[in-house]
Write a protein that holds these residues in place. Structure first.
Motif, short mmCIF file in Angstrom:
data_model
loop_
_atom_site.label_atom_id
_atom_site.label_comp_id
_atom_site.label_asym_id
_atom_site.label_seq_id
_atom_site.Cartn_x
_atom_site.Cartn_y
_atom_site.Cartn_z
N GLY A 66 15.08 4.20 -12.20
CA GLY A 66 15.69 4.83 -13.47
C GLY A 66 15.13 6.01 -13.69
N PHE A 67 15.51 7.22 -13.20
CA PHE A 67 14.99 8.33 -13.20
C PHE A 67 14.37 8.80 -14.42
N GLY A 68 13.33 9.38 -14.70
CA GLY A 68 12.82 9.53 -15.91
C GLY A 68 11.96 8.33 -16.62
N ARG A 69 11.91 7.40 -15.88
CA ARG A 69 11.09 6.21 -16.21
C ARG A 69 9.67 6.16 -15.40
N PRO A 70 8.53 6.69 -15.84
CA PRO A 70 7.41 6.64 -14.96
C PRO A 70 7.08 5.32 -14.32
N PHE A 71 7.23 4.28 -15.22
CA PHE A 71 6.54 2.93 -14.56
C PHE A 71 7.69 2.34 -13.90
N GLY A 72 8.95 2.71 -14.24
CA GLY A 72 10.18 2.20 -13.38
C GLY A 72 9.77 2.81 -11.91
N ALA A 73 9.60 4.19 -11.93
CA ALA A 73 9.24 4.81 -10.60
C ALA A 73 8.12 3.92 -9.67
N PHE A 74 7.05 3.57 -10.52
CA PHE A 74 6.13 2.92 -9.78
C PHE A 74 6.92 1.61 -9.32
N LEU A 75 7.40 0.83 -9.95
CA LEU A 75 8.03 -0.40 -9.28
C LEU A 75 9.14 0.02 -8.15
N GLY A 76 9.69 0.95 -8.43
CA GLY A 76 10.73 1.50 -7.44
C GLY A 76 9.95 1.91 -6.36
N GLY A 77 8.83 2.54 -6.33
CA GLY A 77 8.04 2.79 -4.97
C GLY A 77 7.46 1.56 -4.25
N GLY A 128 1.01 -1.41 0.11
CA GLY A 128 -0.01 -0.14 -0.12
C GLY A 128 0.88 1.62 -0.09
N ILE A 129 1.77 1.37 0.88
CA ILE A 129 2.53 2.70 1.16
C ILE A 129 3.45 2.58 -0.20
N GLY A 130 3.99 1.56 -0.70
CA GLY A 130 4.92 1.55 -2.01
C GLY A 130 4.11 2.05 -3.06
N CYS A 131 2.79 1.74 -3.15
CA CYS A 131 1.91 2.26 -4.44
C CYS A 131 1.96 3.79 -4.30
N VAL A 132 1.81 4.26 -2.81
CA VAL A 132 1.93 5.75 -2.82
C VAL A 132 3.14 6.52 -3.19
N TYR A 133 4.17 5.82 -2.73
CA TYR A 133 5.62 5.96 -3.04
C TYR A 133 5.62 6.24 -4.77
N GLY A 134 5.28 5.19 -5.20
CA GLY A 134 5.28 5.15 -6.73
C GLY A 134 4.55 6.16 -7.49
N LEU A 135 3.30 6.54 -7.04
CA LEU A 135 2.65 7.73 -7.76
C LEU A 135 3.39 8.94 -7.47
N ILE A 136 4.19 9.13 -6.30
CA ILE A 136 4.96 10.46 -6.18
C ILE A 136 6.13 10.34 -7.14
N GLY A 137 6.77 9.19 -7.15
CA GLY A 137 7.83 8.99 -7.95
C GLY A 137 7.53 9.39 -9.40
#
Ligand SMILES: Nc1ncnc2c1ncn2[C@@H]1O[C@H](COP(=O)(O)OP(=O)(O)OP(=O)(O)O)[C@@H](O)[C@H]1O
Ligand SMILES: [Mg+2]
Lengths: 293, 248
Positions: free
Chosen positions: A238-249, A16-25
């Motif tokens: 991987g900065f600039g990769r929206p879906f990477g950011a979601f996985l990262g979150g 849950g919190i990971g999704c939230v970080y992902g959206l912000i990322g």
């Protein structure tokens, strides 16, 4: 010693919190792609999402869903205002990256202080979206709020993917991310794309803030910690990769939850920064490889 | 010694498609292009020649407003905004930049679509796309391919095709032959000849002067940021003669 039987439960809440970080990322990435700017006011959007929704509920007695949607729209609009008032004038003067970082950080502080003056320093919370006891799935309690968080996040990510792949504006924004000058040469209004990027990022940030508030609380100063986590998510992805950011979150959320289970709540930040350092050392281009500039 | 030919002005009566007056450009404090006058008449193909660093790219970038510039550029008599490439491009002054500037991670079809970003008319879009496919049949086979994975020649074809999707009033090309095999270069330049034959006004910057001169109605010779000669290609019969201009 930690009780390992809690691990599935902890992983679920980490999701849950990971999704939230992902959206912000994703918010960081969308602005970065449109402009090369790292927007350090991202946390303000997260905080405002929760605070404005709270205000609409308390003061105007709106039902939750309309209040949340209005808050997202208002914050998206504020994103455009931030772009027009703070970012664009500097951008037109070809300001450096450092100037942009300082300017957006200043905007973050101004918004935070204004919220303190208007809304006071008391923490506020929102009711859960669906007030039912948690579902029991294989011995793991899954709250309805978690379902809301995961569901809404996936929906937002899917909608964003469709937007970038299918719409004219979405494609033009991708073109700006790949080569801004070439985009301008096609007559694509690159500065309007930047405003659109701020609107999307701000809206996503607000949504993240609204989704998470019922499980914790919100206050004028919750923005920065969320922004830092979202920033780490963006780097891990991987900065600039929206879906990477979601996985990262998601990854960050899971690691943090495990760290809290294993070592206690004090280790939350340590875990987050360790993940960051680990990626900077071992895989600086992130999970998906940094977006090529 | 540079020879300046007095050429008959094809524009007499009507305003040129594109006209630059006292156009200059600077990088910081360095003036890379000293004030120059230049024009392209309706249906003309004008070559801009000159050695490395002469300021050829700077000239095209100054026309678009991609560098800080002074002077005026007019399109059919109407002045263009000075430092606003988006607005200049939207008026139909379309540049195929040095290095092509294609959107590498996107598909060929998406690149073409973005060329027509300003176009809302679906029928016209389909018509232009069909035209590009006819001019560059190789693009047709590769519509779904990622643009960056194509050969250099195909990428150049895409860059030109994308520019044509905008429906240009005047097409500006910065060394389209750069890094390409002679056969591909000839193919691409021949296509430019075809387009010009159909009435498209073109400014072609080229290092490969003999090839460009075969197509051109007129040529400007640029050296150290100045136009040092205006040439009539019919009068340049040997390579030696051209070399003289280069080293004058
Ligand atoms: N971004 C820049 N900053 C500073 N100086 C520049 C810049 N771009 C070009 N110049 C200078 O301006 C002059 C003209 O450069 P320009 O690229 O226009 O030449 P060119 O004729 O296109 O050369 P080439 O045939 O190599 O492409 C050169 O002296 C170059 O060093
Ligand atoms: Mg050049």
């Amino acid at each position: 010693m930690a009780d390992f039987s809690y691990i599935p439960q902890v992983l679920v809440s980490g999701l849950g919190i990971g999704c939230v970080y992902g959206l912000i990322g994703i918010g960081f990435c969308v602005i970065y792609n449109a402009s090369g700017i790292v927007n350090f006011a991202q946390g303000a959007f997260v905080m405002l999402g929760g605070m404005i929704t709270h205000g609409l509920l308390q003061r105007y007695g709106l039902p939750l869903l309309p209040a949340a949607l209005i808050a997202i729209a208002v914050v998206a609009l504020l994103g455009v205002v931030l772009e027009r008032v703070v970012v664009r004038p500097l951008w037109d003067r070809k300001a450096t990256m450092f100037t942009m970082i300082l300017a957006t950080l200043a905007a973050q502080i101004v918004i935070e202080r204004l919220t303190l003056i208007v809304g006071g320093d008391q923490p506020k919370t929102l009711p859960v979206f669906t007030d039912l006891p948690p579902l029991q799935i294989g011995g793991v309690a899954v709250s309805f709020q978690l379902l809301w968080i995961v569901g809404a996040s996936l929906l937002a990510v899917g909608a964003l993917a469709a937007f970038f792949r299918l719409t004219r504006t979405g494609k033009a924004m991708r073109a700006c991310a790949i080569n801004r000058e070439a985009a301008a040469l096609q007559g694509i209004p690159v500065s309007r794309m930047l405003a659109a990027a701020f609107a999307i990022s701000a809206g996503l940030g607000a949504m993240a803030g609204i989704l998470i508030t019922p499980t914790q609380y919100t206050a004028f100063n919750v923005g920065v910690p969320f922004a830092i986590s979202g920033f780490i998510a963006a780097i891990v992805g991987g900065f600039g990769r929206p879906f990477g950011a979601f996985l990262g979150g998601l990854m960050l959320g899971l690691v943090q939850s495990l760290a809290i289970l294993g070592f206690g709540a004090g280790w939350k930040t340590v875990a987050a920064l360790s993940v960051l350092l680990l990626f900077l050392f071992i895989r600086p281009s992130g999970l998906l490889g940094a977006a090529t500039k | 010694m540079s020879v300046v030919h007095a050429l008959p002005d094809a524009t007499s009566g009507t305003a040129p498609v594109l006209e630059a007056r006292a156009l200059a450009a600077r990088y910081g404090h360095v003036e890379a292009l000293h004030p120059i006058d230049l024009h392209v008449a309706e249906g003309e193909l004008v070559a801009v020649l000159g050695p490395n660093g002469a300021g050829k790219s700077t000239l095209l970038r100054a026309i678009l407003g991609l560098v800080s510039n002074s002077g005026t550029v007019s399109l059919r008599g109407t002045p263009l905004p000075r430092q606003n490439p988006v607005a200049v491009a939207s008026r139909g002054v379309v540049l195929v930049p040095e290095g092509r500037g294609i959107f590498g991670p996107m598909s060929v079809a998406e690149n073409l679509e973005l060329g027509a970003y300003r176009l809302r008319d679906r029928a016209e879009f389909a018509r232009r796309r069909e035209r590009v496919m006819t001019l560059f049949p190789r693009l047709k086979e590769r519509l779904t391919q990622v643009a960056g994975s194509m050969s250099g020649g195909e990428q150049q074809m895409l860059a030109i095709g994308r520019a044509l999707m905008a429906g240009p009033q005047v097409l500006l090309l910065d060394e389209p032959s750069l890094g390409l095999a002679p056969r591909v270069t000839e193919e691409i330049l021949a296509t430019l000849g075809t387009l010009n034959g159909e009435g498209l006004s073109i400014i072609l910057v080229e290092q490969k002067a003999p090839l460009a001169l075969e197509l051109a109605n007129r040529a400007y010779l640029l050296s150290v940021g100045r136009i040092v000669a205006t040439l009539d290609p019919r009068e340049i019969t040997s390579y030696d003669e051209l070399a003289q201009h280069y080293f004058a």
